[in-house]
Design an enzyme around this catalytic site. Structure first.
Site, PDB file in Angstrom:
ATOM      1  N   LYS A 174       0.797  -0.996  -0.101  1.00 13.03           N
ATOM      2  CA  LYS A 174      -0.436   0.028  -0.387  1.00 13.03           C
ATOM      3  C   LYS A 174       1.227   1.296   0.173  1.00 13.03           C
ATOM      4  CE  LYS A 174      -2.894   3.304   1.595  1.00 13.03           C
ATOM      5  NZ  LYS A 174      -2.146   4.457   1.393  1.00 13.03           N
ATOM      6  N   GLU A 182       9.588   1.890  11.465  1.00 11.25           N
ATOM      7  CA  GLU A 182      10.228   3.449  11.208  1.00 11.25           C
ATOM      8  C   GLU A 182       9.290   4.408  10.881  1.00 11.25           C
ATOM      9  OE1 GLU A 182      12.183   5.656   9.896  1.00 11.25           O
ATOM     10  OE2 GLU A 182      12.735   4.827   7.717  1.00 11.25           O
ATOM     11  N   CYS A 190      13.092  11.265   7.658  1.00 12.27           N
ATOM     12  CA  CYS A 190      13.126  10.532   8.822  1.00 12.27           C
ATOM     13  C   CYS A 190      13.702  11.276   9.885  1.00 12.27           C
ATOM     14  CB  CYS A 190      12.183   9.460   9.020  1.00 12.27           C
ATOM     15  SG  CYS A 190      13.446   8.267   8.385  1.00 12.27           S
ATOM     16  N   GLU A 227       8.242  16.467  15.139  1.00 13.42           N
ATOM     17  CA  GLU A 227       8.978  16.067  13.911  1.00 13.42           C
ATOM     18  C   GLU A 227       7.370  17.771  12.586  1.00 13.42           C
ATOM     19  OE1 GLU A 227       9.985  12.437  11.431  1.00 13.42           O
ATOM     20  OE2 GLU A 227       8.356  12.608  11.815  1.00 13.42           O
TER      21      GLU A 227
END
Length: 492
Positions: free
Chosen positions: A175, A250, A284, A385
């Protein structure tokens, strides 16, 4: 406008809903393609195909060496198509062609590496404490794996998951992000060319609630591997736990990039700029917190501002462009909101702080490289973040204080340390709570080296030998070679 369907059981598949989602070009701000809007019915068909391929037919009949050979052939095909796939990724996510092309030239190495590992999977003979028995272990594939990928580096991060899953003997349903599905659908078209059986790899596109959730919850899915935000990762983990599925996550990061006063400042400044403004900060592992020792703080800030100010923005397909657009409109708005939050918290704006209105940026979703100084680690800009070209500079005095600030965040994905002191390099790499610590470099990754996070940055590891173990389970086999059966009511 190009239209992309699902890919199920070796063939293109129209969405059950007969509806489509627009895929926008971040540089122009306009749609360039449509992707299928999947739902639970599409997921059911894809998982059923993957389960059939795992349990019957050509895939389980292949030797491990034959599986590896398929992966190596796929690597060759990806290498041949690297420029075309890179162009599609740029159109879909707005990252620089120079970076996407370099990634696509490197991506085949994952498939070659795990192709080589496919027939190195082996169990052990256990030296038992009991006479009359022979015991050995088998390492067997988990089954159907759900792979959910993000929008920032679709094919690179897909390789981190798909290559070891296939090498282990699993089958998959992918996906991709609804914002960047095109390159994944183009890549899977190469599978049949190299001989992968139908159903081994399937792709269902669409929204998280309509595709991701039914995929994670499907009873035949035995593992979910996901790269993305920690909020979504938490929901996936909770849903997968209901069926005791294996999970690899992750997730996000708020990585400290730490410059000591004994560092080579030329290298450190380059590393600071690379850590946050390369890929427009949409990684990330972005070094979004720049920790600078007091003795060199002002000099480092001056140099970082000067270098970031020179960054060339514009068309990501142009070789001279250094900073491209934000990939999605919602993310563009989120980055600008965080800039406003930082100013409201009292951080001092040293550069940027607004949407880019340069002529070379056209109608794209560009944000000027932004630097805040005077940041306290308790501010939201230092704790949350942003996922954009926004740098928070934090002053520190001592090594102990640097460690305290670096670890005082709920994430733990990456960290950078800049120093000439080898003892300090080892101490910092031991004390920092992060899955990867770079010393006098930043943003280096390899298919050979494990990658993953501490704390809220995730579970499990990708890359290296560690990764293939994530797709295997251990079976213990006991064979009686002559032991008396004895009392049936007593443990042997």
């Amino acid at each position: 406008m190009q239209r992309y369907t699902h890919y199920i059981d070796g063939a293109r598949s129209e969405p059950a809903s007969q509806t489509w989602l627009s895929s926008d070009n971040p540089f122009t701000g306009a749609p360039w393609a449509e992707i299928a809007r999947g739902n639970a019915a599409d997921v059911e068909g894809a998982v059923a195909a993957a389960h059939r391929a795992f349990t019957t037919g050509a895939w389980p009949a292949l030797s491990a060496s034959a599986r590896g050979q398929l992966l190596v052939r796929l690597a060759d095909r990806i290498a041949e198509h690297a420029p075309r796939l890179a162009e599609i990724e740029v159109r879909d996510n707005g990252k620089l062609f120079a970076e996407m092309h370099a990634q696509l030239q490197y991506v085949p190495q994952w498939y070659r590496y795990y192709g080589g590992l496919a027939d190195k999977i082996q169990g052990d003979v256990i030296p038992l404490d009991k006479k009359g028995y022979f015991n050995f272990t088998r390492r067997e594939p988990l089954g159907v794996v759900a792979i959910i990928t993000p929008w920032n580096s679709p094919l690179m991060l897909l390789a981190w998951k798909l290559a070891p899953a296939l090498a282990a003997g699993c089958t998959v349903v992918i996906k991709p992000s609804e914002f960047t599905s095109a390159s994944t659908l183009e890549l899977v078209e190469l599978l049949a060319d190299v001989g992968f059986p139908n159903g081994v790899v399937n792709v269902v596109t669409g929204l998280g609630a309509e595709v991701g959730s039914p995929l994670v919850g499907h009873e035949l899915v035995r593992k979910v591997t996901f790269t993305g935000s920690d909020a979504t990762g938490r929901r996936i983990n909770e849903q997968a736990a209901r069926d005791f599925k294996h999970v690899a996550l992750e997730l996000g990061g708020k990585s400290p990039n730490i410059i000591f006063d004994d560092a080579n400042l030329d290298d450190a400044v380059n590393g600071a700029v690379s850590g946050i403004f390369a890929a427009t900060g949409q990684t990330c592992i972005a070094g979004s917190r720049l920790l600078v020792q007091a003795g060199v703080h002002d000099e480092v800030v001056k140099r970082v501002v000067e270098l970031a100010k020179m960054a060339r923005m514009g068309n990501p397909m142009d070789a001279g462009t250094q900073v491209g657009p934000i990939t999605t409109r919602p993310q563009f708005e989120k980055v600008l909101e965080y800039i406003s939050i930082a100013s409201g918290e009292g951080a001092e704006l040293a550069l940027g702080g607004q949407a880019a209105k340069r002529p070379e940026c056209g109608d794209g979703w560009f944000v000027e490289p932004t630097i805040f100084t005077g940041v306290d680690n308790g501010m939201r800009i230092a704790q949350e973040e942003v996922f954009g070209p926004v740098l928070s500079v934090i002053r520190f005095e001592t090594e102990d204080e640097a460690v305290e600030i670096a670890n005082d965040v709920r994430y733990g994905l990456g960290a950078g340390v800049w120093t000439r002191d080898i003892g300090r390099a080892f101490r910092m790499s031991e004390r920092i709570q992060a899955g990867t610590v770079w010393v006098n470099t930043y943003r280096a990754v390899s298919y050979l080296s494990p990658f993953g996070g501490y704390k809220d940055s995730g579970l499990g590891r990708e890359n290296g030998i560690d990764a293939i173990q994530e797709y295997l389970q251990t079976k213990s086999v006991w064979i009686n070679t002559g032991a008396a059966t004895g009392n049936p009511f007593v443990l042997k």
